[in-house]
Design a protein around this motif. Structure first.
Motif, PDB file in Angstrom:
ATOM      1  N   GLU A 115     -47.623 -29.493  93.069  1.00  0.00           N
ATOM      2  CA  GLU A 115     -46.953 -28.048  92.984  1.00  0.00           C
ATOM      3  C   GLU A 115     -45.819 -28.219  91.916  1.00  0.00           C
ATOM      4  O   GLU A 115     -45.622 -27.429  90.581  1.00  0.00           O
ATOM      5  N   ARG A 121     -38.502 -18.453  82.151  1.00  0.00           N
ATOM      6  CA  ARG A 121     -39.356 -17.420  82.863  1.00  0.00           C
ATOM      7  C   ARG A 121     -39.314 -15.930  82.248  1.00  0.00           C
ATOM      8  O   ARG A 121     -40.376 -15.020  82.805  1.00  0.00           O
ATOM      9  N   SER A 177     -46.074 -26.854  87.590  1.00  0.00           N
ATOM     10  CA  SER A 177     -44.880 -26.234  86.990  1.00  0.00           C
ATOM     11  C   SER A 177     -44.622 -27.308  85.858  1.00  0.00           C
ATOM     12  O   SER A 177     -43.883 -26.253  84.975  1.00  0.00           O
TER      13      SER A 177
END
Length: 99
Positions: free
Chosen positions: A64, A90, A68
């Motif tokens: 993960e 984001r 990312s």
């Protein structure tokens, strides 16, 4: 990504345009991950120098965490890897998806 390739390149082009080899990658005991080091590891995987499994094992990363990094580079380039600006990029990406 060249996941199942048996013959690997001796070097790939790094995030700053310099050649990257296995020896020039960050050392396996790296604990301080600056933007350049993260980008070099992502470039090594994208270029086929290492597999995702090898990177996760070599640097003790979770899948993960590495994923990312890849998403950040794909969305915003090297700036997306800056920890202090994660929320900014984001939000920017989510706004772009809306329009």
């Amino acid at each position: 990504m060249i996941e199942n390739q048996k013959i690997r390149p001796a070097q790939v082009i790094g995030p700053l345009g310099e050649p990257l080899t296995i020896d020039s990658l960050p050392p396996p005991n790296t604990t301080r991950w600056v933007v350049r080091r993260k980008a070099e590891v992502v470039a090594a995987v994208n270029g086929g120098l290492l597999t995702i499994d090898e990177v996760c094992e070599r640097y003790s990363l979770t899948l993960e965490e590495f994923a990312s990094w890849q998403r950040a580079v794909d969305r915003s380039g090297m700036q997306g890897l800056r920890v202090t600006r994660i929320q900014h990029y984001r939000d920017l990406y989510e706004r772009q998806l809306k329009y």
